[in-house]
Design an enzyme around this catalytic site. Structure first.
Site, mmCIF file in Angstrom:
data_model
loop_
_atom_site.group_PDB
_atom_site.id
_atom_site.type_symbol
_atom_site.label_atom_id
_atom_site.label_comp_id
_atom_site.label_asym_id
_atom_site.label_seq_id
_atom_site.Cartn_x
_atom_site.Cartn_y
_atom_site.Cartn_z
ATOM 1 N N LYS A 175 -16.128 3.183 -4.073
ATOM 2 C CA LYS A 175 -15.442 4.485 -4.076
ATOM 3 C C LYS A 175 -14.344 4.455 -5.128
ATOM 4 C CE LYS A 175 -11.806 6.634 -2.625
ATOM 5 N NZ LYS A 175 -11.699 7.660 -3.646
ATOM 6 N N GLY A 228 -4.866 -0.708 -5.368
ATOM 7 C CA GLY A 228 -4.192 0.586 -5.406
ATOM 8 C C GLY A 228 -2.763 0.432 -4.937
ATOM 9 N N SER A 229 -2.228 1.512 -4.386
ATOM 10 C CA SER A 229 -0.812 1.495 -4.009
ATOM 11 C C SER A 229 -0.600 0.677 -2.731
ATOM 12 C CB SER A 229 -0.328 2.928 -3.789
ATOM 13 O OG SER A 229 -1.073 3.508 -2.748
ATOM 14 N N VAL A 232 -1.188 2.779 0.653
ATOM 15 C CA VAL A 232 -2.585 2.927 1.095
ATOM 16 C C VAL A 232 -3.142 1.566 1.516
ATOM 17 C CG1 VAL A 232 -4.928 3.558 0.374
ATOM 18 C CG2 VAL A 232 -2.998 5.001 -0.293
ATOM 19 N N GLY A 233 -2.795 0.534 0.753
ATOM 20 C CA GLY A 233 -3.300 -0.807 1.060
ATOM 21 C C GLY A 233 -2.908 -1.258 2.450
ATOM 22 N N GLU A 250 -4.995 -5.708 -3.582
ATOM 23 C CA GLU A 250 -4.124 -5.909 -4.741
ATOM 24 C C GLU A 250 -3.365 -4.615 -4.953
ATOM 25 O OE1 GLU A 250 -3.190 -8.514 -6.255
ATOM 26 O OE2 GLU A 250 -4.623 -9.819 -5.245
ATOM 27 N N CYS A 284 -0.524 -2.166 -13.266
ATOM 28 C CA CYS A 284 0.168 -2.812 -12.145
ATOM 29 C C CYS A 284 1.022 -3.961 -12.652
ATOM 30 C CB CYS A 284 -0.834 -3.309 -11.125
ATOM 31 S SG CYS A 284 -2.106 -4.341 -11.850
ATOM 32 N N GLU A 385 8.317 1.035 -7.682
ATOM 33 C CA GLU A 385 7.324 1.181 -8.747
ATOM 34 C C GLU A 385 7.310 2.637 -9.232
ATOM 35 O OE1 GLU A 385 3.070 0.950 -7.756
ATOM 36 O OE2 GLU A 385 2.850 -0.454 -9.409
HETATM 37 P P1 NAP Z 1 -3.932 4.806 -4.613
HETATM 38 O O1 NAP Z 1 -3.435 6.195 -4.500
HETATM 39 O O2 NAP Z 1 -3.522 3.836 -3.570
HETATM 40 O O3 NAP Z 1 -5.536 4.917 -4.638
HETATM 41 C C1 NAP Z 1 -6.348 3.787 -4.779
HETATM 42 C C2 NAP Z 1 -7.692 4.083 -4.149
HETATM 43 O O4 NAP Z 1 -7.526 4.223 -2.740
HETATM 44 C C3 NAP Z 1 -8.299 5.395 -4.636
HETATM 45 O O5 NAP Z 1 -9.697 5.270 -4.733
HETATM 46 C C4 NAP Z 1 -7.918 6.347 -3.510
HETATM 47 O O6 NAP Z 1 -8.739 7.494 -3.422
HETATM 48 C C5 NAP Z 1 -8.114 5.452 -2.318
HETATM 49 N N1 NAP Z 1 -7.485 5.940 -1.094
HETATM 50 C C6 NAP Z 1 -6.473 6.846 -0.962
HETATM 51 N N2 NAP Z 1 -6.195 7.033 0.353
HETATM 52 C C7 NAP Z 1 -7.038 6.225 1.055
HETATM 53 C C8 NAP Z 1 -7.239 5.964 2.435
HETATM 54 N N3 NAP Z 1 -6.507 6.567 3.384
HETATM 55 N N4 NAP Z 1 -8.181 5.069 2.792
HETATM 56 C C9 NAP Z 1 -8.926 4.424 1.864
HETATM 57 N N5 NAP Z 1 -8.793 4.645 0.522
HETATM 58 C C10 NAP Z 1 -7.846 5.527 0.135
HETATM 59 O O7 NAP Z 1 -3.574 4.164 -6.028
HETATM 60 P P2 NAP Z 1 -3.783 4.790 -7.478
HETATM 61 O O8 NAP Z 1 -2.776 5.864 -7.667
HETATM 62 O O9 NAP Z 1 -5.217 5.125 -7.687
HETATM 63 O O10 NAP Z 1 -3.441 3.550 -8.416
HETATM 64 C C11 NAP Z 1 -2.141 3.193 -8.765
HETATM 65 C C12 NAP Z 1 -1.653 2.045 -7.901
HETATM 66 O O11 NAP Z 1 -2.576 0.963 -7.997
HETATM 67 C C13 NAP Z 1 -0.324 1.480 -8.361
HETATM 68 O O12 NAP Z 1 0.468 1.205 -7.234
HETATM 69 C C14 NAP Z 1 -0.712 0.184 -9.063
HETATM 70 O O13 NAP Z 1 0.296 -0.799 -9.089
HETATM 71 C C15 NAP Z 1 -1.880 -0.240 -8.253
HETATM 72 N N6 NAP Z 1 -2.726 -1.163 -9.008
HETATM 73 C C16 NAP Z 1 -2.702 -2.485 -8.652
HETATM 74 C C17 NAP Z 1 -3.460 -3.408 -9.366
HETATM 75 C C18 NAP Z 1 -3.459 -4.853 -8.974
HETATM 76 O O14 NAP Z 1 -4.394 -5.561 -9.330
HETATM 77 N N7 NAP Z 1 -2.449 -5.330 -8.254
HETATM 78 C C19 NAP Z 1 -4.243 -2.981 -10.437
HETATM 79 C C20 NAP Z 1 -4.237 -1.626 -10.771
HETATM 80 C C21 NAP Z 1 -3.485 -0.730 -10.040
HETATM 81 P P3 NAP Z 1 -8.222 8.897 -4.041
HETATM 82 O O15 NAP Z 1 -8.089 8.691 -5.490
HETATM 83 O O16 NAP Z 1 -9.311 9.818 -3.664
HETATM 84 O O17 NAP Z 1 -6.913 9.205 -3.375
#
Ligand code: NAP
Length: 486
Positions: A175, A228-229, A232-233, A250, A284, A385
């Protein structure tokens, strides 16, 4: 009219049961619709999970060598279509085209690495106390793994999860983020072209709110790998624990660099600005705090501001642009309000802080690269962040105070130090609370053949990539074979 893209389930391109689609747009020009994507619901996700479940036994029984061959074919496929993948990343995620090409190269390297890993040993033979017993370990796949990925590396992150997941015998449901689903449809096309058996790879697009829970809680799912964030994680962690499933998260970062008085300041400023500003800070591992020790503050700050001002703002399709649009309007609003908060808390904006206009900038979600000085270690911009091109410069009296500031946030993904002193470098490597440590290097930018991941709230600690990935995507079996009975 924009093309409509479908889900990919059990080897078939299919519409969502909702009959609805959602657009994805180009951040450099919001009027440009990249495509319409299925607005899937829980029933669509359940169908994809069922397909992965039906395929898992046959896929898990194939040899690692056979599975690796599919990955090597996929690497060749991406190489042959490299520019199409790179343009897609730039168009949908806004990334500078040179960096998109780099991301494509990384995806190829990951597929090659894990493709070859399919022929590597997966267990060990250990002497038993009983000479009649052959005692050995083997690795079994987990089964069905849900991969939930962000928008900022729409090719590399899904690939760095799925390459090890597949080669170690798991089937998957991907997804992607709603803001960048197009690249995932190219990944699905790739698996179809290389002839991966039906149901081994499945793609469902749709919002995390609508299908996330199904992907985590459906009884057919054995594990979840999420990037992701942190917010959510942590929700996924709670749900996975409730279901007794393995999970890997992550998440966010607030990555510091410490600049010591003996550093090569020119080099330190160059690398700090690159780490903070490339892809407009939307990595990230991007640098977001520069902690400057002693009397070098003025010289270092001037260098940082000059180098920031020299960065070209433009769409990712412009080969010279470094400051590209941020992913969407809500993200731009968050960045603007974080800077405002920084000023309210006593920070001094030395450059940037606004939104560029004219020159085509009004069409997209551009923000100016921003440097804030006089930031207190506990200020909002120093702890949270921001995920934009914003660098906070924080003064520290000495190295120990700098280290305390660097470690004083909830995150621990990546961190760097600039120094010519070997002792300082080694001490930093030992005491910094971060999963990735750079000495005189950019906090962003990692290699795929070594483990990747953070500490504290940045990660669950089970590393991705390199040899570490097998630990998450398999479970160990210990086999005692007694030949005395035969
Ligand atoms: P996000 O809002 O947490 O979304 C990540 C994924 O989770 C998306 O596919 C999102 O779908 C999905 N999601 C949202 N709500 C969910 C739920 N309730 N249950 C299951 N999945 C759900 O993060 P983002 O804005 O896409 O990415 C930015 C974040 O990712 C930043 O915090 C960044 O630091 C982090 N990141 C971390 C790394 C690492 O390796 N540490 C690498 C890259 C990015 P939708 O898009 O449909 O909401």
């Amino acid at each position: 009219m924009a093309t409509t893209y479908q889900n990919f389930i059990n080897g078939d391109w299919t519409d969502s049961q909702t009959g609805e689609t959602a657009p994805s747009t180009n951040p450099a020009d919001l009027s440009e619709v990249v495509g319409e994507f299925q607005k899937s619901n829980a029933a669509d996700a359940a169908k994809a999970i069922a397909a992965a479940h039906a395929a898992k036994s046959a896929w898990g029984s194939t040899s690692g060598l056979t599975r690796g061959q599919y990955l090597l074919k996929a690497a060749s496929y991406i190489e042959s279509n490299a520019e199409e993948f790179a343009q897609a990343i730039t168009r949908e995620a806004g990334k500078a085209i040179l960096e998109s090409r780099g991301e494509v190269g990384r995806a190829v390297a990951l597929l090659q690495y894990y493709g070859v890993d399919g022929s590597n040993p997966v267990g060990t033979v250990v002497p038993s106390v009983n000479p009649n017993i052959l005692l050995y370990t083997n690795r079994a796949p987990l089964g069905v793994v849900s991969l939930i990925t962000p928008w900022n590396f729409p090719l590399a992150i899904p690939i760095w999860k799925m390459a090890p997941a597949l080669v170690y015998g798991n089937t998957i449901v991907l997804k992607p983020a709603s803001t960048a689903p197009y690249v995932s449809t190219l990944i699905a096309r790739m698996w179809a072209e290389v002839g991966l058996p039906d149901g081994v790879f499945n793609l469902v697009t749709g919002s995390g709110g609508a299908i996330g829970n199904e992907l985590v809680s459906n009884p057919g799912v054995d594990a979840v790998s999420f990037t992701g964030s942190t917010k959510v994680g942590h929700g996924i962690a709670v749900e996975s624990a409730r279901n007794g499933n393995r999970y890997q998260l992550e998440m966010g970062g607030k990555n510091p660099v410490i600049v010591l008085p003996d550093a090569d300041l020119e080099q330190a400023a160059e690398i700090t600005v690159a780490g903070a500003m490339k892809y407009s800070g939307q990595k990230c591992t991007a640098t977001s705090r520069a902690i400057v020790v002693g009397g070098i503050m003025e010289e270092f700050t001037n260098l940082v501001v000059d180098k920031t001002d020299a960065l070209k703002i433009g769409p990712g399709s412009d080969e010279a642009a470094v400051i590209v649009p941020v992913i969407d309007e809500p993200s731009r609003e968050n960045i603007k309000s974080a800077v405002e908060q920084g000023v309210k808390e006593g920070g001094n904006v030395l450059t940037g802080g606004g939104v560029p206009s004219g020159n085509g900038f009004d069409a997209g979600t551009f923000v100016e690269p921003t440097v804030i000085t006089k930031v207190a270690p506990d200020a909002f911009v120093a702890c949270e962040e921001i995920f934009g091109p914003v660098l906070s410069i924080i003064p520290a009296r000495d190295y120990d105070e700098a280290l305390q500031i660097a470690n004083g946030v909830e995150y621990g993904l990546s961190a760097g130090v600039f120094t010519r002193n070997l002792n300082s470098a080694l001490d930093f490597a030992n005491r910094i609370e971060a999963g990735i440590v750079k000495i005189n290097g950019e906090t962003a930018g990692v290699e795929p053949q070594v483990p990747f991941g953070g500490m504290k709230s940045s990660s669950t600690g089970n590393r991705e990539q390199g040899k570490a990935a097998i630990e998450f995507f398999t479970q160990t079996k210990t086999i005692y074979m007694d030949r005395s009975a035969t």
